[in-house]
Design a protein around this motif. Structure first.
Motif, PDB file in Angstrom:
ATOM      1  N   GLN A 623       0.839  -1.190   0.000  1.00 24.36           N
ATOM      2  CA  GLN A 623       0.000   0.000   0.000  1.00 24.36           C
ATOM      3  C   GLN A 623       0.878   1.244   0.000  1.00 24.36           C
ATOM      4  N   TYR A 624       0.616   2.130  -0.979  1.00 26.09           N
ATOM      5  CA  TYR A 624       1.337   3.390  -1.051  1.00 26.09           C
ATOM      6  C   TYR A 624       0.348   4.522  -0.816  1.00 26.09           C
ATOM      7  N   ASP A 625       0.649   5.370   0.162  1.00 25.16           N
ATOM      8  CA  ASP A 625      -0.199   6.508   0.489  1.00 25.16           C
ATOM      9  C   ASP A 625       0.375   7.745  -0.195  1.00 25.16           C
ATOM     10  N   GLU A 631       4.895   3.670   2.397  1.00 23.95           N
ATOM     11  CA  GLU A 631       4.555   2.382   1.792  1.00 23.95           C
ATOM     12  C   GLU A 631       4.636   1.291   2.848  1.00 23.95           C
ATOM     13  N   LEU A 649      -8.611   1.549   4.946  1.00 26.34           N
ATOM     14  CA  LEU A 649      -8.785   2.807   4.233  1.00 26.34           C
ATOM     15  C   LEU A 649     -10.048   3.488   4.764  1.00 26.34           C
ATOM     16  N   GLN A 653     -10.066   8.686   2.508  1.00 26.70           N
ATOM     17  CA  GLN A 653      -8.684   8.348   2.197  1.00 26.70           C
ATOM     18  C   GLN A 653      -8.577   7.680   0.829  1.00 26.70           C
ATOM     19  N   CYS A 655      -5.413   5.479  -1.800  1.00 29.34           N
ATOM     20  CA  CYS A 655      -4.097   4.851  -1.817  1.00 29.34           C
ATOM     21  C   CYS A 655      -3.885   4.155  -3.151  1.00 29.34           C
TER      22      CYS A 655
END
Length: 839
Positions: A623-625, A631, A649, A653, A655
């Protein structure tokens, strides 16, 4: 046609590659209105430097009407002084790494002083068996000085070519050139005819329309066939005589093209695809069920509609199909009333665009305003103010960084759509039109007027809600599809598993033959519930209908073709995947990067917080925000021969889920976090703002600062909240600590014990805390909150409304009524909470 489009794609690649050395398309760009083109080179440089500092990637110059009192500074469009200002902008853009686009004209739609009445838009009426053709009398809307004049006829054989000659001796001769030419949405209201329309109709449709014009208003099947033919002729003329000449001229002179095809009577897929960068529009506010998301109650859904992802997918489908890297959007038009838009309102609208395939954001927008003008400066009548005088200007770079992080991935990945959904525009053309001129205008605003009324639109909503990945395809585009030996359907830019034909009545014979060609080559076709019943076209209909029925029987007899009573079953048999995240309330787009899966996921609802999601077998994701740029590898499990990842999430939000070679190191746990409520007495100090600083105050219970005093009711600016609280060992030794600010109006910067924690500008207003900052004893939390400028404008409009000094429309409110902020109630401001620490 195929070779023409391939040539255009190659040219676009060359142009985009050339510009990518100096500018960023990953950073968001902005519309930049030049009011009266009353610009100076010094101020242009100042504003461009500010745009670069804020994190923008480029500007789009649109000359429009001017400001009263500045007439002596107006630069007539395409005059030598105007061209010098444009060239200075491009030159400074190159120095600063900012791109520059411009409209091929002023205001909208195309037209101006070089459009003779013989080339002006025309309207046809047929009453009492009499044909009447006359000019629409429409002139360029919001024209700039030097750009006033008739709107050109979009169906005329020579109108566009003649219009562009004005630029050959002016713009084309400039040494410094913009990146792109731009055409705004089709707004040639009432235009429905041209001087040789009757002749063109007979050549293309095979019969004389004039003796049976009355059938355009009838409701019989024969009349529907005539109405289809009439609209198809308009669509062909628009594409061939309006769009193609403009794109060809632009490319010949080294320009990329950006094009808003919507609003026109043509097939949007063909029109969008004709440009290098198809552009959609996000107008108004979507009704997302995100807790705490504010929606302007004055926005009129009945008047303007709301953004809809299916409308956005016309532009992205055209780009996916033909392999175009960029798909843009006019973003933030009338998101809320002037002085009332927050960054937290902007983000979910952009997330909806990203999930719909858009990857090149253009804010709508910024107005050129001399720095000496002060607040609120020069303002465009119908947009969100993303300029240096905006109340969120100090935090604008945070939104821009988020957009850049997203678009870096979205622009450098490939579409991964399973289904190609045929757009049966002939069924739309068969219905009685509701737009001006008695024609169908395919707008992005009220999609309920056309798109959602069709089985095609209802099918699209069903596919979205169930989690299918799909694009749209037009009749013309079907001709360019090919099929691999294993049945994969290939366009120039994408791969598909199946073609889906919605429940529809009319189908052209040429389209039926293309479907037959594809099915015979091994393409899997699904008809939703039934096959089309009637061939389109009035001429020789009975004979052609016999051939049509014969060909249709042959088509459905092929082993790769099915008429589905249960669509989900039919799609599954063809290898189509249902992404279950949609059923759980998440919005997404699936792409690939280096052959690996890539998902952009946005939580635009209030039904999901955390859960297991089924993904492809054996796939590991991280998961990359894009907001925090963090990450983490997602926990994975096997369940009933399915691979699942655990995603957390919260509403609001977003991602990316990216392919990962690593597995999660820590054992999975889904225990709810512990909570420390931060209660006590808050000290409130006003730091900076207008019109003056209210006195300091204390609050035992957080509430809007507008309740404190008359001064605070009109205050726009920043105030600091300070609270002392006691920490504990568990809190100070936790691996993960979050500061949850609850309701914030509108942006909050937090410090803990004198150290910066971060800035919360989007929902949910949460910040991650380094546990090392927390003391086991007394801690001091400081939160600086900046509100909107609406409350100050309530006073400003009473005391000094002189800022409203624009020609043309001047300034209006969100319903296009007279702008008057004095009647507004105070908007909630400050830290409303509740504030708590989660660990």
């Amino acid at each position: 046609m195929k070779s023409f489009l391939l040539t255009l794609s190659a040219l676009f690649f060359f142009c985009s590659t050339t510009f990518s050395q100096t500018i960023s398309t990953a950073k968001p760009w902005t519309y930049w209105w030049w009011m009266g083109s009353a610009v100076s080179q010094e101020d242009i440089t100042t504003q461009l430097e500010g745009f670069r500092k804020a994190g923008l990637g480029g500007v789009h110059i649109i000359p429009i009407y001017g400001v009263k009192g500045f007439e002596k500074d107006f630069l007539p469009f395409l005059s030598d002084p105007w061209l010098a200002a444009m060239e200075h902008t491009v030159q400074e853009g190159k120095r600063l790494g900012l791109g520059v686009d411009m409209t091929t004209g002023t205001g909208w739609p195309f037209g101006g002083p070089n459009v003779a009445e013989t080339h002006a838009a025309r309207t046809m009426t047929f009453k009492q068996n009499t044909l009447a053709v006359q000019p629409t009398k429409q002139k360029v809307k919001r024209a700039a000085p030097g750009g006033e004049g008739w709107v050109l006829d979009p169906f005329h054989a020579e109108a566009m070519t003649n219009y562009l000659t004005r630029f050959d001796s002016t713009l084309v001769q400039a040494e410094q050139q913009p990146r792109a030419m731009y055409m705004d949405s089709y707004e040639a209201y009432g235009a429905n005819w041209t001087v040789d329309f009757a002749e063109q109709f007979q050549q293309r449709r095979g019969y004389d329309l004039l003796p049976i014009l009355n059938q355009l208003a009838d409701t019989t099947t024969a009349s529907e066939l005539v109405r289809i033919d009439y609209h198809q002729t308009l669509a062909e003329l628009l594409l061939e005589r309006h769009t193609f000449p403009w794109t060809q001229w632009s490319r010949k002179n080294g320009f990329v093209t950006r094009y808003q095809a919507h609003g026109s009577p043509g097939n949007l897929l063909d029109l969008y695809e004709a440009s290098d960068i198809p552009e959609t529009e996000s107008f108004g506010t979507s009704r997302f069920a995100i807790p705490g998301l504010r929606v302007d109650p004055d926005y009129s859904v009945k008047q303007f509609g709301t953004p809809h992802p299916l409308a956005m997918k016309f532009a992205s489908s055209a780009a996916h199909f033909s392999g175009k890297k960029l798909v843009s959007s006019e973003t933030g038009t009338w998101l809320a009333n002037h002085f009332k838009v927050s960054l937290s309102q902007v983000k979910p609208q952009i997330d909806e665009l990203f999930a719909s395939g858009i990857n090149h954001i253009f804010y709508h927008g910024t107005t050129y305003s001399p720095p000496a003008e002060g607040f609120p400066g020069w303002l465009f009548y119908a947009s969100t103010n993303f300029g240096p005088q905006a109340h969120f200007a100090g935090h604008f770079g945070l939104l821009n960084r988020y957009v850049e992080n997203c678009q870096n991935l979205l622009q450098n990945s490939q579409p991964d759509q399973d289904v190609l959904v045929y757009f049966p525009i002939h069924d739309l053309w068969a219905t009685p039109p509701r737009s001006s001129g008695g024609i169908h205008l395919l707008e992005v605003h009220h999609v309920d007027n056309w798109l959602l009324k069709l089985p095609f639109g209802r099918l699209g909503e069903q596919l979205l809600s169930k989690g299918y990945a799909f694009d749209f395809v037009s009749d013309r585009q079907l001709e360019r599809l090919r099929v691999t030996k294993d049945g994969v359907i290939l366009s120039e830019g994408a791969r598909y598993k199946t073609i889906l034909i919605p429940s529809t009545t009319y189908l052209p014979q040429t389209t039926l033959l293309e479907l037959q060609r594809l099915a015979q080559a091994g393409a899997r076709l699904i008809f939703d519930g039934k096959v089309p019943q009637l061939v389109s076209g009035h001429a020789n209909h009975a004979t052609r209908q016999t051939d049509f029925q014969k060909n249709m029987r042959q088509l459905v007899s092929l082993k790769t073709v099915s008429v589905a009573a249960n669509l989900d079953d039919a799609l599954r048999k063809n290898g189509v995947v249902i992404e279950e995240m949609a059923a759980k309330g998440l919005t997404f787009i699936r792409k690939t990067q280096d052959g690996n899966p890539l998902y952009f996921v946005a939580n635009l609802s209030n039904t999901f917080t955390a859960d297991w999601l089924t993904v492809g077998p054996g796939i590991q994701l991280r998961q990359y925000d894009p907001l925090t740029e963090e990450e983490t590898v997602l926990p994975t499990r096997k369940l009933s021969n399915k691979t699942q990842v655990f995603l957390r999430l919260l509403p609001g939000q977003s991602c990316f889920m990216k392919f990962s070679k690593e597995t999660a190191n820590e054992p999975f746990t889904n225990k709810p976090p512990r909570e420390l409520a931060l209660n006590g007495t808050w000290d409130l100090t006003f730091l900076a703002g207008k019109p003056s600083l209210p006195e300091a105050a204390t609050m035992a219970t957080l509430q809007s600062w507008t309740t404190l005093s008359d001064t605070a009711r009109y205050f726009s600016g920043t105030a600091r909240y300070t609270l002392k609280f006691m920490g504990n060992v568990e809190l100070a030794t936790s691996n993960t600590v979050w500061l949850d600010l609850g309701n914030v109006c509108e942006v909050a910067e937090a410090k803990l014990n004198g150290q910066a924690v971060g800035t919360a500008w989007s929902i949910p207003f949460r910040l991650k805390i380094n546990p090392e900052l927390i003391k086991t004893g007394e801690n001091i939390l400081e939160i600086e909150v900046t509100n909107l400028s609406a409350n100050y404008m309530r006073l400003r409009d009473q005391q000094a409304p002189d800022w409203k000094k624009f020609y043309d429309i001047n300034i209006v409110d969100i319903t296009y009524g007279k702008f008057d902020a004095t009647k507004w109630p105070p908007m909630p401001s400050g830290l409303l909470g509740p504030v708590r620490i989660l660990y």
